[in-house]
Design a protein around this motif. Structure first.
Motif, PDB file in Angstrom:
ATOM      1  N   UNK A  83     -34.443  96.734 -36.314  1.00  0.00           N
ATOM      2  CA  UNK A  83     -35.881  96.462 -36.395  1.00  0.00           C
ATOM      3  C   UNK A  83     -36.459  96.001 -35.069  1.00  0.00           C
ATOM      4  N   UNK A  84     -35.618  95.646 -34.094  1.00  0.00           N
ATOM      5  CA  UNK A  84     -36.159  94.996 -32.895  1.00  0.00           C
ATOM      6  C   UNK A  84     -35.616  95.509 -31.575  1.00  0.00           C
ATOM      7  N   UNK A 196     -31.367  88.558 -45.300  1.00  0.00           N
ATOM      8  CA  UNK A 196     -30.140  87.786 -45.105  1.00  0.00           C
ATOM      9  C   UNK A 196     -30.073  87.242 -43.688  1.00  0.00           C
ATOM     10  N   UNK A 197     -29.425  86.081 -43.530  1.00  0.00           N
ATOM     11  CA  UNK A 197     -29.207  85.506 -42.209  1.00  0.00           C
ATOM     12  C   UNK A 197     -29.395  84.013 -42.201  1.00  0.00           C
ATOM     13  N   UNK A 198     -28.819  83.365 -41.182  1.00  0.00           N
ATOM     14  CA  UNK A 198     -28.925  81.920 -41.037  1.00  0.00           C
ATOM     15  C   UNK A 198     -29.509  81.555 -39.690  1.00  0.00           C
ATOM     16  N   UNK A 199     -29.724  80.274 -39.454  1.00  0.00           N
ATOM     17  CA  UNK A 199     -30.307  79.825 -38.176  1.00  0.00           C
ATOM     18  C   UNK A 199     -29.323  79.995 -37.034  1.00  0.00           C
ATOM     19  N   UNK A 206     -26.354  86.177 -37.015  1.00  0.00           N
ATOM     20  CA  UNK A 206     -26.635  87.574 -36.669  1.00  0.00           C
ATOM     21  C   UNK A 206     -27.543  88.259 -37.684  1.00  0.00           C
ATOM     22  N   UNK A 207     -27.907  87.559 -38.718  1.00  0.00           N
ATOM     23  CA  UNK A 207     -28.813  88.142 -39.702  1.00  0.00           C
ATOM     24  C   UNK A 207     -30.229  88.272 -39.169  1.00  0.00           C
ATOM     25  N   UNK A 208     -31.115  88.778 -40.000  1.00  0.00           N
ATOM     26  CA  UNK A 208     -32.480  89.072 -39.568  1.00  0.00           C
ATOM     27  C   UNK A 208     -33.512  88.045 -40.022  1.00  0.00           C
ATOM     28  N   UNK A 252     -47.777  90.379 -39.921  1.00  0.00           N
ATOM     29  CA  UNK A 252     -47.179  90.210 -41.239  1.00  0.00           C
ATOM     30  C   UNK A 252     -45.980  91.089 -41.516  1.00  0.00           C
ATOM     31  N   UNK A 253     -45.284  91.522 -40.451  1.00  0.00           N
ATOM     32  CA  UNK A 253     -44.130  92.397 -40.643  1.00  0.00           C
ATOM     33  C   UNK A 253     -42.860  91.747 -40.107  1.00  0.00           C
ATOM     34  N   UNK A 254     -41.746  92.248 -40.614  1.00  0.00           N
ATOM     35  CA  UNK A 254     -40.442  91.807 -40.146  1.00  0.00           C
ATOM     36  C   UNK A 254     -39.817  92.847 -39.222  1.00  0.00           C
ATOM     37  N   UNK A 255     -40.499  93.955 -39.040  1.00  0.00           N
ATOM     38  CA  UNK A 255     -39.988  95.106 -38.314  1.00  0.00           C
ATOM     39  C   UNK A 255     -40.970  95.463 -37.195  1.00  0.00           C
ATOM     40  N   UNK A 256     -40.509  95.450 -35.943  1.00  0.00           N
ATOM     41  CA  UNK A 256     -41.398  95.781 -34.824  1.00  0.00           C
ATOM     42  C   UNK A 256     -42.029  97.158 -34.969  1.00  0.00           C
ATOM     43  N   UNK A 257     -41.318  98.061 -35.624  1.00  0.00           N
ATOM     44  CA  UNK A 257     -41.807  99.436 -35.741  1.00  0.00           C
ATOM     45  C   UNK A 257     -42.951  99.575 -36.749  1.00  0.00           C
TER      46      UNK A 257
END
Length: 884
Positions: A83-84, A196-199, A206-208, A252-257
């Motif tokens: 996504x990035x 999924x993912x942690x701080x 490595x999660x998002x 408002x997106x999690x995906x740069x695309x």
């Protein structure tokens, strides 16, 4: 808030804080051999940080164009699959050169991000990291800014070496560096999105879910080549916030695309492909790559086989191949420059100003790669069809590179899509073998190491191809010797020679040294001359191998040039002069020679020109050269004083060194140049001239390759035979080949649609078979099954079909491939209050060495223990029974 508005807002904020707004620098770093491309906002300020440069300001802000597609910072392989990751991106940054430091840098970042007057991001969704020993930065965040201790993470040296840390930043292996603090944003605080993912610093980092949005680097040191850190003259600040990431967050997106810029470009790709936007990853790859391609060309980088041009060519070819996967027609990639200029041209006017040039450059590469891709893919498909395992042999990978120009990473990209690997070690062995062959072939050219103090060589090769001469000196392994024996390689110096020594772009002559007939011979003495080089000044070294007899200093020998090779070289050299004139007439007088190589196979001519030569221009250039050949004018040479020669209109060539007296070569009214090379007697001796390739080799430098005489005739015959073969395969004739190909392409598209429809029916049929395995546990239907050969999107599609058919129940599907496990769980909406899909998949994942999660109705996981998959699926029934 659009990307353009965000960029402007950032710059306005720092203008209000006393920063000078500095335009983005070129993607080609100025006078910096340590970097392939500008890969960070601070690159243009590198010398300022080290104290080697002074600016009239101590505070600056910019939106910097960046490319990461080669060298240390290389994101190319990930583009399109995450996504990035991007090849081209913009880095918003603010900089302090010995002015403010940690306190103000942190305060500025926090104010811009959280203040309602600027971005107004919820501070409760933010987390910061600091370098483990940076107590000062920790205290500023905690005590001055007010970030709770539990939302500040210390990161140490987590990459295996001192200062090798996510929170110790360095521009490269050498240069400015220092500790940094980063700001992260939580994209799924309540888990409702199933991200999924942690701080940072956690096992799930490595999660998002947690995404870095700002990095503040405290430039305190300069790292030398030996790894030593030296304090900089004054502590400085370098910050970076990716425009694409912050745009996704603000929109408002999690995906740069999904951001506005990419939506515009992906929409353009989808329209050309007649698909829905975001139908596949290839649309993302193309949208990303048109940005990198266009900006690199606008900054003077042109596709080539080396350096920056090679990286650009890799990016372009990757995009073109993804276009072919979508069924896009040739020339599609150049059509995307206009949509890019529409959405980014206001911020970067050079896109609009150079749009035509960018389009032309891309189209030339598309046309060139069309043949390369077709031939290479045929070889690759054949190799894959013969595979017994999952690895493409290194010899095949090397042949694709060496014969068809396929970059290794392109082959690896295709292999990955087909769930295959490449034999990298085997490829490296093939490459090393080629290097050894190249070293052996060039082993006779080490003339610069020879020590010679005798008389100069008299060159008689303008008028003769043979003469009886005397051996003045011999060398073996760069050392002077009195004789050479059969089988030994060496260098021979003669008192006079018909052999031309490499210079002016023309390669050295080949031939032989034998006993003069008058001497009666010496048992078949023969020295094979494989190359001729100047040792120094006008001393010629004849490099080769003594194949028979014994050769001694003082011997008389007959030196004879290989006539066929010399005559072919002369044809190509004379054609080069005519080509130079034609290029200036067709493209403009700005054209100047920047290098050349002439041998018996072809002429390679480099020249200054800032745009690709069009097909129409190539035809006009060929016509002008061939008209000069047909005129059959005499080729003459005369010696003149240098100043007189230049005054008479003779052209001096790039890279040549001239003495007081020069040789002026004239071809009627067509060409007059200074040249010491060998040439035909009349232009008609050239026979025929044909351009076989054109492309860029460096910023503003183009390269044309051409052939003459018998080589040109052989090329035309080979092309004709290919056309005839294609016509026979298509059961037609040469006149209707295009129409036949168009019919085949259309039929191929129809078959692809039919295959897709059949796959859908097969999946549906498989789903019906799986439903028979459903069982009931305490009134709840459970379907748990292994479905090897189905993964990714197909696994999710199958899950959706089964849920619809099951009506109410719990599902768990698992598959294994290449040592990895894929799991997906589903719970129908009426049961999510009693069971969660995330809990189901977590229980199964723990048994196959994995982890995962997702929404209450659907969740996914992976694992690394396929041998436990059957047990995990079988155990789910008992686990569910305990939960109901």
């Amino acid at each position: 808030m659009t990307s353009n508005e965000l960029r402007a807002k950032f710059l306005e904020f720092f203008r209000s804080k006393g920063h000078t707004i500095v335009p983005s620098s070129s993607l080609v770093p100025g006078n910096d051999p340590t970097l392939l491309f500008t890969n960070a906002g601070m690159v243009q300020f590198k010398d300022v940080f080290t104290g080697q440069d002074k600016r009239p300001y101590t505070r600056a802000a910019s939106s910097q164009k960046c490319v990461r597609a080669g060298g240390k910072h290389n994101d190319l392989e990930n583009v399109g699959y995450t996504a990035r990751h991007h090849t081209f991106f913009e880095m918003l940054g603010n900089f302090s050169f010995g002015d403010y430091f940690k306190q103000d840098a942190i305060a500025y970042a926090w104010e811009f991000i959280t203040s309602p007057a600027w971005l107004g991001i919820d501070r409760n969704r933010l987390l910061v990291t600091v370098y483990e020993s940076d107590d000062e930065a920790y205290a500023i965040w905690n005590q001055s800014v007010g970030v709770p201790a539990e939302r500040i993470v210390r990161i140490g040296d987590n990459k295996g070496a001192k200062y090798a840390s996510d929170n110790f930043w360095a521009m490269g292996d050498t240069g400015p560096c220092g500790p940094c603090t980063e700001i992260f944003y939580d994209h799924d605080p309540d888990g409702s999105k199933g991200i999924w993912g942690g701080p940072p610093g956690s096992p799930e980092e490595d999660g998002d879910r947690w995404i870095e949005i700002w990095n503040v680097v405290f430039m305190q040191f300069e790292r030398s080549a030996d790894g030593q850190l030296t304090p900089l003259p004054a502590p400085s600040v370098d910050t970076g916030m990716g425009l694409e990431r912050i745009s996704a967050l603000m929109q408002g997106y999690h995906d740069n695309y999904q951001t506005d810029t990419f939506r515009h470009l992906i929409g353009a790709v989808a329209r050309l492909a007649r698909q829905e936007p975001y139908a596949n990853a290839s649309q993302k790859v193309i949208a990303d790559h048109i940005r990198a391609t266009s900006f690199l060309i606008a900054d003077g980088v042109l596709p080539s086989n080396e350096g920056r041009g090679y990286v650009l060519r890799r990016i372009m070819r990757r995009a073109i191949r993804h276009g072919y996967k979508l069924g896009l027609a040739e020339g599609f990639f150049s059509q995307l420059v206009a949509p890019l200029a529409e959405v980014m041209g206001e911020a970067y006017p050079q896109l609009r100003a150079q749009q035509a040039q960018i389009e032309k450059t891309i189209r030339v590469e598309e046309d060139s790669f069309a043949v390369t891709l077709g031939n290479g893919m045929k070889l690759l498909d054949e190799a894959i069809a013969r595979l017994e395992g999952k690895t493409i042999p290194g010899a095949v990978v090397f042949k694709l590179y060496d014969t068809y120009g396929f970059p290794v990473d392109l082959t690896a990209d295709i292999a990955r899509e087909r769930e295959l690997a490449i034999d990298e070690a085997g490829y490296e062995r093939e490459m090393e073998a080629q290097r050894e062959r190249a070293r052996a072939a060039s082993s006779f050219k080490a003339s610069g190491t020879l020590a010679y103090e005798g008389a100069e060589t008299c060159f008689i090769g303008y008028d003769k191809l043979w003469d009886d001469v005397q051996v003045l000196a011999l060398y073996r392994d760069s050392q002077p010797v009195q004789s050479l024996n059969a089988g030994e390689a060496g260098v021979v110096v003669l008192d006079r020679t018909p052999f031309y020594a490499e210079s002016g772009g023309q390669v050295g002559d080949q031939g032989s040294l034998r006993p003069p007939p008058a001497c009666g011979g010496e048992n078949g003495l023969r020295f094979e001359v494989r190359d001729t080089q100047k040792i120094k000044g006008q001393v010629f070294g004849h490099h080769g191998v003594l194949s028979q007899g014994r050769l001694k200093v003082g011997d008389s020998v007959r030196a004879e040039v290989k006539a066929s090779v010399r005559r072919a070289s002369m044809r190509n050299h004379s054609a080069t002069h005519l080509l130079h004139r034609a290029l200036r007439e067709v493209l403009g007088t700005h054209v100047a020679q920047k290098g050349s190589l002439v041998d018996d196979q072809r002429t390679r001519f480099d020249f200054s020109h800032n745009a690709a030569v069009t097909a129409e221009q190539i035809i006009e250039i060929e016509d002008r050269v061939n008209r000069a050949i047909l005129a059959n004018v005499p080729v003459s040479a005369q010696l003149m004083k240098y100043d007189e020669a230049i005054a008479s209109g003779a052209m001096a060539l790039f890279g040549e060194k001239y003495g007081d007296e020069v040789r002026v070569l004239s071809m009627g009214e067509f060409s007059t140049e200074l040249c010491g090379g060998t040439h035909v007697t009349r232009t008609g001796d050239i026979g025929l001239f044909k351009i076989v390739s054109e492309g860029g080799v460096a910023a503003g430098i183009r390269r044309v390759e051409g052939i003459t005489g018998e080589n040109a005739l052989a090329y035309l015959r080979a092309t004709e035979n290919k056309l005839k073969s294609a016509a026979e395969l298509l059961r037609g004739n040469a006149d209707d080949v295009n129409a036949k190909i168009e019919q085949l392409l259309e039929r191929g598209k129809q078959l692809e649609k039919e295959v897709a429809a059949l796959k859908g029916k097969l999946a549906s049929s498989a789903g019906n078979d799986l439903l028979a395995q459903a069982r009931e546990i305490k009134g709840v239907k459970l379907l748990a099954a292994r479905v090897d050969g189905v993964d990714g999107n197909d696994l999710r599609t199958l899950m959706d079909q089964l849920k619809n058919k099951l009506g109410s129940g719990v599902l768990l599907l698992g598959s294994a491939k290449d040592g990895k496990v894929s799991l997906i769980a589903g719970v129908t909406n009426d049961l999510t209050a009693r069971l969660k899909a995330g809990d189901v998949v977590k229980f199964a994942a723990e048994q196959v060495g994995g982890k995962g999660g997702g929404r209450p109705d659907m969740a996914q996981a992976g694992g690394t223990q396929p041998e436990n998959l059957d047990t995990a699926i079988a155990s789910i029934a008992g686990w569910i029974e305990t939960k109901l």
